[in-house]
Each structure stands twice: as C-alpha cells, then as structure tokens.
Write a protein that holds these residues in place. Structure first.
Motif, PDB file in Angstrom:
ATOM      1  N   ARG A 814       0.797  -1.215   0.000  1.00 51.83           N
ATOM      2  CA  ARG A 814       0.000   0.000   0.000  1.00 51.83           C
ATOM      3  C   ARG A 814       0.838   1.277   0.000  1.00 51.83           C
ATOM      4  N   PHE A 815       1.851   1.353   0.862  1.00 55.05           N
ATOM      5  CA  PHE A 815       2.574   2.596   1.038  1.00 55.05           C
ATOM      6  C   PHE A 815       3.962   2.496   0.414  1.00 55.05           C
ATOM      7  N   SER A 816       4.365   3.539  -0.305  1.00 58.17           N
ATOM      8  CA  SER A 816       5.707   3.600  -0.879  1.00 58.17           C
ATOM      9  C   SER A 816       6.227   5.025  -0.805  1.00 58.17           C
ATOM     10  N   LEU A 817       7.545   5.118  -0.722  1.00 61.94           N
ATOM     11  CA  LEU A 817       8.243   6.403  -0.696  1.00 61.94           C
ATOM     12  C   LEU A 817       9.346   6.366  -1.742  1.00 61.94           C
ATOM     13  N   HIS A 818       9.423   7.413  -2.554  1.00 65.28           N
ATOM     14  CA  HIS A 818      10.477   7.525  -3.565  1.00 65.28           C
ATOM     15  C   HIS A 818      11.130   8.893  -3.416  1.00 65.28           C
ATOM     16  N   TRP A 819      12.433   8.879  -3.129  1.00 61.92           N
ATOM     17  CA  TRP A 819      13.176  10.110  -2.854  1.00 61.92           C
ATOM     18  C   TRP A 819      14.341  10.182  -3.835  1.00 61.92           C
ATOM     19  N   GLU A 820      14.344  11.207  -4.683  1.00 57.64           N
ATOM     20  CA  GLU A 820      15.385  11.394  -5.688  1.00 57.64           C
ATOM     21  C   GLU A 820      16.282  12.553  -5.289  1.00 57.64           C
ATOM     22  N   ASN A 821      17.612  12.334  -5.386  1.00 57.01           N
ATOM     23  CA  ASN A 821      18.589  13.359  -5.026  1.00 57.01           C
ATOM     24  C   ASN A 821      19.670  13.431  -6.106  1.00 57.01           C
ATOM     25  N   ASP A 822      20.008  14.662  -6.501  1.00 61.17           N
ATOM     26  CA  ASP A 822      21.031  14.875  -7.526  1.00 61.17           C
ATOM     27  C   ASP A 822      22.014  15.944  -7.070  1.00 61.17           C
ATOM     28  N   ARG A 823      23.266  15.737  -7.444  1.00 62.53           N
ATOM     29  CA  ARG A 823      24.318  16.738  -7.208  1.00 62.53           C
ATOM     30  C   ARG A 823      25.029  16.982  -8.530  1.00 62.53           C
ATOM     31  N   TYR A 824      25.092  18.246  -8.954  1.00 64.13           N
ATOM     32  CA  TYR A 824      25.737  18.622 -10.208  1.00 64.13           C
ATOM     33  C   TYR A 824      26.950  19.501  -9.911  1.00 64.13           C
ATOM     34  N   THR A 825      28.025  19.236 -10.644  1.00 66.94           N
ATOM     35  CA  THR A 825      29.219  20.068 -10.566  1.00 66.94           C
ATOM     36  C   THR A 825      29.643  20.435 -11.979  1.00 66.94           C
ATOM     37  N   PHE A 826      29.886  21.737 -12.215  1.00 65.83           N
ATOM     38  CA  PHE A 826      30.334  22.223 -13.514  1.00 65.83           C
ATOM     39  C   PHE A 826      31.686  22.895 -13.345  1.00 65.83           C
ATOM     40  N   ARG A 827      32.617  22.512 -14.209  1.00 59.55           N
ATOM     41  CA  ARG A 827      33.943  23.135 -14.193  1.00 59.55           C
ATOM     42  C   ARG A 827      34.340  23.470 -15.616  1.00 59.55           C
TER      43      ARG A 827
END
Length: 897
Positions: A814-827
């Motif tokens: 019945r219950f679900s959790l979806h957690w998305e995390n992103d880290r971007y680095t530009f050089r």
C-alpha cells in the motif's frame, strides 16, 4: 587536458576493480540434457533456478535442439531447479549448488489430458517458445508498479531509459503491442507510461520480429518487439484510469486514459494537461514528422531530404531534467484505434492535438577566442512561445490471399508556433518574434506477394510534401552599416520558406536459398526542393532599399534518381556469416537560381556506388562479434548551397556554399557483445570510425555586434567513437552494478576572422557507474555517477559531473516512498567548480480494493531559483544561468474504472 586524464584514470580504476571482481566471482554452471521416459530429447523446454524460500527467478534458459541446457549463477547454496515443457509434468528438485557446478540429466513424464479433467499447476515465471520469451507478470511484480513501464523495469534483460525508451539485452525494441495489435508503432511510450500495470497478464518478447508476416523465414531480422497480454478478468468494455493533481501554488497535472474493447474495435484515448514543465508531446513525439525517421519509422522523406527551418528557436536546456526550466501550460489529447471489419482486413487510425504556452529564461556571459584577441559579451534572454500541433494517420492492411497483402499508410500533420522574446545584449534592448506554420503530407502504398517458400516480391509507391514557411522580425541596430549609411535601420523582417515534394516507386525481391539470402532492389525517386528568403530593413516603419541579389534567395532544386541495389548474406556455418551490398545511383540534378539577373540553370549528372560489407560471428550462444564497412555518398540540400545572405538570429548572418557537390564518406564499425537471457553478466563494446572525404564547414567573421558566416566545402574530417558497458548482477549484494565509458574525437577545419584554416579537435569523454538494488525487503536504492568532459584545442574544456541517490521504500503493498537526489558540478578551464543540489520526494498510498492511488510529491525541495552551467564550443566558452520552476507540493489522486 587534466580533466580528461582524471576521468581516464577513474575509468581505468573502475574497470580494473570490476574485472577483478568478475575474475574472483566466476560463474557456477548447471548443465544437462532433458529427455522423456522413452529417452527422446525434449527441445525448447524451460529450465530455471529459484531461491529455496521465495519464488524469485535467479537464472533461466531453454533447451536447444539437442535437449541440452546451461544455467549460470553467482553463488553456491540451496536452490530449486525447475523444468517445464508443454505436454509433460513439471519437474522440481531441491539442489545444493557448489563452486564446482553440477551436471543434471532430467527425465520428464508425459502428462495425460482428458476432456473432463483439468490439471492445475503453479504459474511458470518464464516460458521459452522458439523465438518468443514469455514473462508471467505476477511472478515479477511486487505491488508497487503503477504503469507498464514500472513492471518492465523489473524483468530480466529489460532496460528503460528516463525518456521511456526500452532496450532488451542492449537492443532497442521496435514496438509494444496489446493482444497482438499495434496501436502506437514507435510511439509506444504513450502506452507504457500510462497503461496500468495491474492489467497485464504476460509480457511476451518477440525475437526476429517481422512486421510483414509474409517475410518470415525469408528475410533475416534481428528486430525485437514486445506484446502485452491482458488479464481477462480485468478487461471490460470500457476501462482505464484517471489522475488529478493540484497544488496550493496553482500547479496542476491531470491525465485520463480510456481503453475500450468492443468486438472488432480497440480504442485507446489519452488526455494530459499540466503546467509542471512536462512536454505535452513527450509521449507522442515519435509520431511527429520531424522525429519519424530518427525513431525508425519509414518516412518518404528519408533522413535528410525533408524541409528545414532557417531559424530554430528551441531553447538550449542544461544537463538536468527539462521540466525544471520549462514554464509551461500544456494540453494534449489523442485517440488511437484498431478495427477489423473483416478477418483479412485491419484498419489502424490515430489522431492527436496539443497546445502549449511556455516561458523560458536564461542569462549568459560569453567569451570568444579569436585570432586578433578575445571578445566578451553579456546576454539576458526571455522567451514566450505559443504552439499548436495536430496530426492524423490511417493504416489499412488487407490480405488478398494467403500469399498476398496490400498496405496503405496516410499521414497529415500541421504545427503552428508564435514565439516572442526580449533580450538585453550588452547595453542594447532587442525584441524578436518568430512564427511558423508547418504542414506535412505522406502517402504510401505497398504490395507484397510471396512467390514461393523462398521468394517474396514487394512493390512500393510513395508521395510526400512538406512545407515550412517562417516569419522572423527583430529590432536591432547592429545591421545598420550593412545596408544604407544614410539611414538608421531600427528593425529587420525576413520571410523564408523551404518546401519539398518527393515521389517514387520501388521494387524489391527477397530470396533465400539454403544458407544464402539475396535482396534485389530497383527504384526511381523524383524530388523537388524550393527555398526562398526575403530580407527587408525598416526605419520607423519605412522600408529601405537593400541589395536584393545579396539578401534574397529564390532557388529550385530538382532531382531524379534511378537506382538499383543488391544485398547478399551467406551463412558459412552455424556461427559465422558474411554480408555485402552494392548500391548504384544515376542522379540527374537541376539547380535554378532565380534570384540572379540572368539565371542560368546548373545541370549535373552523377553516377556513384555505395558498397557495404559486413560479418557476424557467434562463437557460442553468449558471444557475438559484428563488423561492417560502408563507403557512402551524402547529398546536400538547398539550405546548404544557397547563395544570398540570410538571418539566422538577432546578430547572425549566414551564406550557403553556393555550390552543388555530392559528399563522400567512409564508415567502419565493430561491436562485441557477451551475454544472454540467462546471464548475470552482460558486456558490450563498440568502436566507430567515420571519415568525411568532403564536408560543409564555414568561414566566420565574429565582431562585437555581428557574426557573419559563409559556407564552404573542405576535405578530410574525422570522427572516432568508442564505448563499452558492463552490467553485472551480484546475488550476494542483491544488486545490479553497471559501468559505462565512452570516448569520442572529432576533427575538422574552419576559419575565423579572415584567418587561415585552423584544425579543430574535440575530445569528449564520458564515464558512468551505478548500483541498483533488487532487495526482496522494504528498502531499495539506486545510486551512481556520470562525468562528461569536452575538450577543444581551440578554446578550452568543460566538465560536468552528476551524482545521484534514489531511495525507494515499500511498506507492504500500500505505502511507498520515492526520494530522488542529484548533485551537479560544472567546471571549465582554470575556473573553480559550481555545485547545485536537487531533491524531489514522492509518497504514495494505494487503496487497492477501491482502485485508488493517492500521491503527494514535493518538487525542488531546496527551492533552487537559478541553475548555473557552462558550455564550450570551438570558438567560445560561456557561463549560462537558467531560471528554475520553484518548489511546489502537489497532491494527486489516481483512480481506475
């Protein structure tokens, strides 16, 4: 260059560690032969290994024509060995697997059936029937799947990309059908992203797929298609699902899917509305004329012969989800149907309409590297774009007899757009508007006749017309000195139009004689291209006179192509085959430049050959090596060879090469693949080298306010691309590990600011790694990284790094959790890196009995307002900032009916 070295070192380290892991953790094999009680071999039986305490399938295979099978697994332990074959009692044995592997010769007992007796057995997770692989959906689902795409991600060998594209064992699929009917062609994303997973009974993988059944066993095919069979207890006359979502910040999403099976009719309707950045055409993009050829659909225009626009106003988006920068208000609706009025006739239709109003915001600081010194500019850009699109398509297939069929396809589409933008260029404020009205018509008629068991004749007639007019207006003083020194030019207006008509006839004869396959083709194609552009200059609404022969184009290009081709493939052994193709063209070309005072037609006669040669070697069922070489000819379009100058942007003038010339190319490709359906380790490596013996380049004059480019034809450009991917399932970790790496080098020449031709080298390096868990418990994760570096010898380098962590928690069904995390680095070259973090959260509660799904999501948790990125080309490096959609919380309710 330091970026390239760092990435290469990290790639080497990952590869070494991974290969060491593979060396230490060798595959444990179970092999044997399956026979019946009369000692007769049983081919095509299904053999699979399961855990002792669950129904999870760990490995599977099918017996070959000699009744032999081979299973591979990572770790020793206690397992259940299953063997299933139609007409025999299922075999089930508890086995203790050691590092030494085992040999099992299995005897199956015949199963008797009577009219009044039904034997009920457990559902088999996987069934192999010759070229078809059948997955029982219930054996792989855990209750968390919302749509078909979620289910496919859990099937072994399936890979679903972020845009919804599906690959099976590294090969892109042709289509996804429902109960054997193809509602969507290449636009299957609309189905897999919206159809409820609960409706699916089986997922069938069709190898060596033929869309035209009369070609089966005659034409070689390596295509793969998927067919979905539905749970008969869930299918009703009308069924589907709807989703409604809203937020306090006035963001909304709504979607309605309606499916109907009414006797000989099948309907699928989708309506989608949102202002959360999602492209309304995203699920339907493969139906659009601009994408039909690239997606694999056969288009009458081919790869490059369709009409083109002078100016493309598609905003450059950064390396993150496109919906984060797309301020939109989109509506979309479509209807697909299939009707069988007769057992030998099938009609398929499609219609759709979409509308969108979007805003885009970007700031840029750009630095050019020029022979006479560097040049810096600043630009603040914002655009509003209103667009509408509609299309209809009709396909009719009629089986004249058992050996004959007739197919008709008709398509019509229209798209309109009006874009208005304002920008601050250095200290000047500039207003732009761009409107277009595209229309495309395609008609195709195909006749197929199977002459005998070894030959098929196909006749094809087609016609197409595409028209792309465009109106561009800009208020800009940068062009004043080009036209009239006595007046102040405060605005410019340009009308351009590119139109293409194409028609043709093709005959194809396919033959199969033993181990040899022949294909002979003969065709006649006629095409006419028109290109016209008119540039006008104004001072306070008063039109000024400008040189018409310099800033006007009026060209016509007519071509008649008589061509023939023969292709041959010979199976030298069961493991090795050679193939070759020779294609010849006699091309008559007439180029009329009506803009010149005394237009003189240019007439050309070109006779050229396109040879191809290739091989395929399969030492065993899991190893495959493919190679091919092609010497080809590319033909320019009118937008490559026009003579007058045209506007392509608010500060850009362009002139074509004003010269007709076919361009020669050479391509060499090789690929090695290891693995199969029963493999927990997949490996793929490829290399491509392409040489353009002639190619279009430019001589460009870059100034503080104006960029002028003129086309030219140069010789000897090169492109090299090499890539590899490794995919490994570790049972002890309960996870899949994947590594990808690629390297590309592009070399060509151009000229800047009256300088001599310069050699440009672009090195592009990409490295990625990820781990996706497949735990049986409540917790799963997906984490990894991707690094991309672009290094130009003429301007500098740019490096993009992305690391991500996605967490999935499933509490029951019945219950679900979806957690998305992103880290971007530009050089970029000699500059410190810029870092950005993104996080999105989604919570779901499934009321299964009531058919309701409640979703609460938070987008852009950190409420990032601006995203900073870098770009690099062979002339400049730029720092670009994009305005982002702010944080919002959305509550959605989905219900099925």
């Amino acid at each position: 260059m330091k970026n390239a070295v760092a990435i290469a070192r990290r790639a080497g380290l990952w590869i070494v560690l991974l290969l060491l892991g593979f060396a230490v953790r060798g595959q444990i094999t179970i092999k044997g032969t399956v026979r019946n009680t009369a000692q007769e071999i049983i081919p095509f039986a299904n053999v699979y290994l399961q855990t002792a305490d669950t129904t999870t399938v760990l490995a599977f295979a099918g017996t070959d024509e000699q009744g032999q099978f081979l299973l591979e697994h990572d770790t020793p332990g206690h397992f259940i060995l299953n063997v299933v074959s139609l007409g025999y009692t299922a075999y089930r044995e508890s086995v203790a697997l050691t590092a030494a592997g085992m040999q099992r010769d299995i005897i199956l007992e015949a199963q008797d059936y009577t009219l009044r007796e039904v034997t009920v057995t457990a559902e088999v997770p996987i069934i192999i029937r010759e070229d078809t692989l059948i997955f029982n959906a219930a054996s792989f689902a855990d209750g968390s799947e919302a749509v078909v795409e979620d289910l496919l991600k859990k099937l072994p060998g399936f890979e679903v990309a972020e845009d919804g594209g599906i690959r099976i064992n590294g090969k892109s699929i042709e289509k996804v059908m429902v109960e054997g009917d193809d509602l969507f062609k290449k636009g299957y994303r609309m189905l897999t992203k919206n159809l409820s997973a609960e409706l699916i009974d089986n997922v069938e993988v069709l190898n060596d797929y033929h869309e035209n059944v009369l070609l089966k066993d005659i034409e070689d095919s390596d295509k793969v298609a998927v067919n979905l069979t539905l749970d008969k207890e869930r299918v009703a006359v009308f069924f589907g699902n709807a989703e409604l979502g809203h937020s306090a910040a006035e963001f909304y999403e709504s979607r309605i899917n309606l499916i109907s099976f009414l006797g000989d009719w099948k309907f699928y309707s989708l309506t989608n509305m949102n202002n959360t950045g999602k492209d309304p055409n995203g699920d339907f993009s493969d139906f659009l004329p601009a994408n039909a050829y690239q997606s694999g659909e056969e288009s009458v225009f081919g790869a490059e012969s369709g009409a083109r626009y002078l100016i493309e106003r598609r905003p450059q988006v950064p390396e993150l989800k496109a919906e984060r920068v797309n301020f939109n208000n989109a509506e979309f609706t479509s209807l697909n149907f299939i009707h069988s009025p007769h057992e030998k006739t099938k009609i398929r239709g499609m219609a759709y309409f979409s509308a969108d109003e979007s805003d885009f915001f970007r700031d840029m600081q750009q630095e050019y590297f020029l022979p006479n010194g560097n040049l810096s500019i600043e630009e603040r850009f914002q655009m509003r774009n209103r667009q509408k699109a509609a299309a209809i398509e009709l396909d009719i297939r009629h089986e004249i007899g058992e050996q004959e069929s007739l197919d008709y396809t008709g398509k019509y589409s229209r798209a309109t757009s009006g874009a208005f933008s304002q920008l601050q260029f250095n200290d000047d404020r500039i207003l732009e508007s761009l409107d277009y009205d595209q229309q495309t018509l395609e008609q195709r008629l195909n006749y197929t006749r199977k002459l005998n068991d070894r030959q098929v004749l196909l006749l094809d007639a087609f016609y197409g017309r595409e028209d792309k007019p465009q109106w561009y207006r800009v208020g800009n003083a940068a062009f004043a000195g080009l036209f009239n020194d006595d007046h102040t030019v405060d605005s410019l207006q340009q009308l351009s139009r590119n139109r293409v008509n194409v028609s043709g006839l093709t005959a194809k004869l396919l033959s199969k004689k033993g181990a040899a396959n022949w294909e002979h083709r003969l065709g006649l194609t006629h095409s006419t291209q028109y290109f016209r552009s008119d540039l006008s200059a104004f001072e306070q609404s008063l039109e000024l006179g400008i040189p018409a022969d310099t800033y006007t184009n009026d060209l016509k290009l007519g071509q008649t192509d008589l061509w023939a081709a023969s292709a041959y493939r010979h199976q030298l052994s069961s493991r090795f085959s050679l193939s070759g193709t020779l294609e010849g063209h006699y091309l008559l070309t007439r180029r009329d430049d009506l803009n010149r005072e005394q237009p003189t037609p240019g007439q050309y006669r070109d006779l050229y050959l396109i040879p191809k040669i290739g091989f395929k070697w399969e030492p065993d069922k899991k190893n495959k090596i493919v190679g091919r070489y092609t010497y080809g000819t590319d033909l320019p379009s009118l937008l490559d060879i026009f003579s007058g100058k045209v506007l392509t942007g608010y500060r850009n003038l362009k002139q074509g090469a004003d010269r007709w010339q076919p361009l020669k190319t050479s391509t060499l490709f090789a690929n090695y693949a290891y693995g199969g359906w029963s493999s927990s380790f997949l490996f793929n490596a490829n290399i491509l080298y392409a040489k353009a013996h002639q190619y279009f380049s430019s001589r460009t004059e870059i100034g503080p306010e104006l960029i002028q480019a003129s086309g030219t034809i140069l010789e000897n450009a090169g492109f090299l691309n090499a890539g590899l991917s490794l995919d490994k399932y570790f049972k002890s970790l309960g996870s899949n590990v994947k590594l990808t790496a690629s390297y590309a080098r592009n070399t060509y020449q151009n000229a800047l600011n009256d300088g001599a031709l310069r050699q440009v080298h672009l090195d592009a390096i990409s490295l990625g790694g990820e781990i996706r868990s497949v735990f049986a418990g409540i917790f799963n994760f997906h984490t990894g990284f991707n690094q991309q570096a672009s290094i130009y010898n003429a301007s500098g380098s740019n490096k993009i790094e992305r690391t991500f962590l996605d967490i999935q928690i499933q509490l029951g069904k019945r219950f679900s959790l979806h957690w998305e995390n992103d880290r971007y680095t530009f050089r970029r070259s000699f500059q410190p890196g810029q870092i950005a973090y993104f996080s999105d959260l989604e919570l779901q509660y499934n009321f299964k009995k009531e058919g309701l799904l409640l979703t609460f999501l938070i987008n852009n948790i950190f409420d990032n307002k601006v995203f900073m990125a870098n770009t690099v080309t062979d002339t400049d490096i730029a720092q670009v900032s994009f305005r982002l959609i702010p944080r919002y919380a959305l509550l959605k309710l989905q219900f099925r009916f």
